[in-house]
Design a protein around this motif. Structure first.
Motif, mmCIF file in Angstrom:
data_model
loop_
_atom_site.group_PDB
_atom_site.id
_atom_site.type_symbol
_atom_site.label_atom_id
_atom_site.label_comp_id
_atom_site.label_asym_id
_atom_site.label_seq_id
_atom_site.Cartn_x
_atom_site.Cartn_y
_atom_site.Cartn_z
ATOM 1 N N VAL A 1 5.173 7.887 0.805
ATOM 2 C CA VAL A 1 4.648 8.020 0.439
ATOM 3 C C VAL A 1 3.430 8.018 1.989
ATOM 4 O O VAL A 1 1.894 8.859 1.590
ATOM 5 C CB VAL A 1 3.892 6.133 0.389
ATOM 6 N N ARG A 2 4.169 8.316 2.679
ATOM 7 C CA ARG A 2 3.028 8.276 3.790
ATOM 8 C C ARG A 2 2.583 10.293 3.504
ATOM 9 O O ARG A 2 2.139 10.503 3.554
ATOM 10 C CB ARG A 2 3.836 8.548 5.586
ATOM 11 N N VAL A 3 4.355 11.191 3.777
ATOM 12 C CA VAL A 3 4.236 12.410 3.311
ATOM 13 C C VAL A 3 3.144 12.349 1.965
ATOM 14 O O VAL A 3 2.659 13.196 2.665
ATOM 15 C CB VAL A 3 5.290 12.682 2.533
ATOM 16 N N GLU A 4 3.305 11.524 1.094
ATOM 17 C CA GLU A 4 2.017 11.975 -0.472
ATOM 18 C C GLU A 4 0.412 12.347 0.097
ATOM 19 O O GLU A 4 -0.373 12.775 0.081
ATOM 20 C CB GLU A 4 2.044 11.202 -1.444
ATOM 21 N N ALA A 5 0.467 10.873 1.545
ATOM 22 C CA ALA A 5 -1.253 10.815 2.136
ATOM 23 C C ALA A 5 -1.511 11.838 2.227
ATOM 24 O O ALA A 5 -2.723 12.464 2.599
ATOM 25 C CB ALA A 5 -0.859 9.009 2.391
ATOM 26 N N LEU B 1 3.053 5.136 -4.086
ATOM 27 C CA LEU B 1 3.580 6.731 -4.505
ATOM 28 C C LEU B 1 2.525 7.172 -5.752
ATOM 29 O O LEU B 1 1.805 8.034 -5.430
ATOM 30 C CB LEU B 1 4.096 7.503 -4.266
ATOM 31 N N LYS B 2 2.832 6.688 -6.702
ATOM 32 C CA LYS B 2 2.076 7.185 -7.728
ATOM 33 C C LYS B 2 0.949 6.767 -8.307
ATOM 34 O O LYS B 2 0.292 7.281 -8.507
ATOM 35 C CB LYS B 2 2.952 6.668 -9.109
ATOM 36 N N ALA B 3 0.420 5.236 -7.553
ATOM 37 C CA ALA B 3 -1.108 5.173 -7.063
ATOM 38 C C ALA B 3 -1.512 6.311 -6.703
ATOM 39 O O ALA B 3 -3.063 7.050 -6.909
ATOM 40 C CB ALA B 3 -1.113 3.482 -6.890
ATOM 41 N N LEU B 4 -1.183 6.612 -5.440
ATOM 42 C CA LEU B 4 -1.890 8.014 -4.652
ATOM 43 C C LEU B 4 -1.691 8.874 -5.600
ATOM 44 O O LEU B 4 -3.089 9.828 -5.980
ATOM 45 C CB LEU B 4 -0.675 7.856 -3.260
#
Lengths: 202, 369
Positions: B285-289, B254-257
């Protein structure tokens, strides 16, 4: 500045909501926002790394298990601190019930050399060169640590949160689930006891 | 009570002095104290003592600083918590690898177990020491002692290091520039300190992010924190992409994204975002994407206007666009829309489905403008 604060608050609300929905990454992000302060309080309160580690784990696991109960009636920070302080108080009470278990890690061997007049010692302390100054700092610290052991758990946590975490009395009251007036009384008693132990009460 | 005390007495004022000294009096109390102090020498002396006590407390070393000066304990607490959360989420079932018999035997024969472990430790210790000594002799690698302007770290040194802590501090010479301090241990402990422009600091940070499996997740997150302002640098972006795709910890992915946000319009970054949306196991992570894909289209619109305002038809999805880091074209946009359309129905998480649907509405509203 206000806009920044409110954005941060909105972000935090989203994070908490995601964590409540089972999002582990959001939960870990919340942990990382506050865990430095939590560990610092735990170390200052418990004076032992092992105990501070236990407090850290227990507090965040409680937060994890009870997050669904959090209803945004106060800030997440306040709610978290309420849990952390309760865990700290429990550990301290348990420790006080075991007298053999009260020696802090930081105790030094020079207690006898600590001057009876705290302020006189402080003046000397400032006037001396660095190595000696460091030693005197250690002595006073050791004496203060012993004096802290004699405070009640609640007095101690109030004193730590005020002096080392820099929290306002109102915030401490919110975290402890008590009134500002009660916190004031605890801080007053704690300060008096410490100064008396250090031989400075006039 | 002091003879010179005016309207208020020492009895009323003295209990307030503790709070006055630490800035916790309200306006009325402050007025009362100040009025009294102007005339009462005894209370004034007591206040001086209170202030001196406060300042002495501040000058003493703090327990937490003494017990955990380098922040190593924090990293340990974080990984222990992550393990406990893993256990809560996926309770361990049967003993893996058939070692249950060994555990039971050790429980029944504690003395023999201890002796066996000590013997094993001695043998292993002797072997490992020999191995290390041998390697040093063979490679001629000196103990790593790095300073900000020191020699560039070699791949070999990087591959042997362990990171015990990552701290940030404003630079003493230029407060606007942050100094990164890395506690490393290779053949021997060493502290590496320098700004993000220092090539060694950057190499260590990117190495940790890129080779996540070798380091604690707390350390990986700290390194990402340090690198997040440098995502436009090729070497850093490559490491961030690697972490976003492969790190086993969702918080790290998540942080990398998040760190890739500034170059979200780059073709390779967008591919990674699509892969995260379609395949990442963690809904956060998918939401952040999804968020970053929408952002990347916004960033692409901006690039369009700046690059060629005369040729801008207002429909970015039909145009071939060159973003800040690579070519973004109609196909890329269509891929995003296709993935979001799929996820709004298919994703197992309700929140991701809702967020995908909202993202599609945002993109279509933007196209209609």
């Amino acid at each position: 500045m206000a806009a920044v604060t409110s954005t941060a608050a909105v972000d935090e609300r989203v994070l908490v909501e995601q964590a409540q929905a089972g999002n582990r990454a959001a939960f870990e992000e919340l942990v990382r926002r506050y865990d430095r302060d939590v560990l610092r309080l735990a170390l200052n309160m418990m004076k032992r790394t092992e105990d501070a580690r236990d407090v850290y784990q227990e507090a965040f696991l409680k937060v994890y298990r009870n997050l669904h109960r959090f209803r945004f009636e106060c800030s997440f920070y306040t709610w978290l601190y309420r849990i952390v302080t309760n865990v700290c108080l429990d550990h301290l009470r348990r420790r006080q019930a075991r007298p053999e278990d009260q020696a802090p890690e930081l105790r030094t061997t020079q207690h006898d050399e600590v001057a009876t007049d705290f302020f006189e010692r402080q003046r000397e302390h400032r006037a001396t060169l660095d190595p000696e100054r460091h030693l005197l700092g250690q002595e006073i610290k050791a004496k203060l640590a012993l004096a802290m052991e004699r405070l009640s758990p609640r007095e101690r946590i109030v004193f730590e949160m005020k002096h080392y975490q820099g929290l306002k009395l109102r915030a401490i009251g919110d975290a402890l689930g008590t009134s500002e007036e009660t916190v004031k009384n605890s801080l007053f008693r704690a300060t008096r006891k410490l100064r008396s132990e250090l031989g400075v009460l006039r | 009570m002091s003879a010179s005390a005016p309207n208020n007495s020492c009895k009323d004022v003295a209990p307030l002095l503790v709070f006055y000294a630490c800035g916790e009096c309200n306006e009325q109390e402050r007025g009362l104290v100040e009025q009294h102090l102007a005339l009462c020498a005894s209370c004034k002396a007591q206040l001086e003592d209170e202030l001196e006590f406060e300042s002495a407390l501040r000058s003493l070393p703090e327990t937490s600083q003494q017990l955990d000066p380098s922040g190593i304990l924090l990293g340990r607490c974080r990984s222990e918590l992550a393990e406990q959360l893993d256990d809560l989420e996926h309770p361990r079932g049967k003993e893996v690898g058939g070692l249950g018999w060994l555990r039971r035997w050790m429980g029944l024969h504690p003395m023999w177990s201890a002796a066996t472990l000590v013997l094993f430790g001695l043998v292993a210790g002797a072997q490992i020491t020999q191995w290390f000594t041998g390697r040093n002799d063979a490679n001629g690698v000196d103990a790593m002692s790095v300073r900000p302007s020191g020699p560039r770290l070699t791949e070999d040194q990087l591959s042997k290091m362990a990171v015990a802590g990552v701290n940030f501090a404003p630079s003493t010479s230029n407060p606007g520039v942050k100094t990164v301090r890395l506690q490393l241990s290779a053949e021997q402990p060493v502290e590496l300190s320098g700004s993000l422009d220092d090539s060694n600091v950057r190499s260590v940070l990117t190495y940790v992010v890129k080779n996540g499996q070798r380091f604690d997740s707390g350390v990986r997150l700290d390194c990402l924190d340090a690198l997040k302002t440098l995502a436009e640098d090729d070497q850093v972006r490559e490491a961030l992409l690697e972490a976003a795709r492969k790190d086993e910890n969702p918080a790290v992915r998540l942080k990398a994204l998040e760190a890739l946000r500034v170059s979200a319009a780059d073709a390779e970054v967008r591919e990674t975002l699509l892969a995260a949306l379609e395949h990442d196991s963690n809904p956060g992570v998918r939401v952040e994407a999804v968020n970053l894909l929408v952002h990347s289209i916004g960033a692409q619109d901006d690039t369009l206007v700046v690059t060629d305002p005369g040729d801008f038809s207002g429909l970015p999805s039909r145009k071939a666009v060159r973003g800040s880091g690579g070519a973004l074209d109609d196909d890329s946009m269509q891929n995003v829309i296709r993935a979001l359309e799929e996820m709004q129905h298919k994703d197992p998480s309700r929140y991701v489905r809702m967020r995908s649907a909202a993202a599609l509405r945002e993109i279509s509203a933007r196209n209609e403008q």
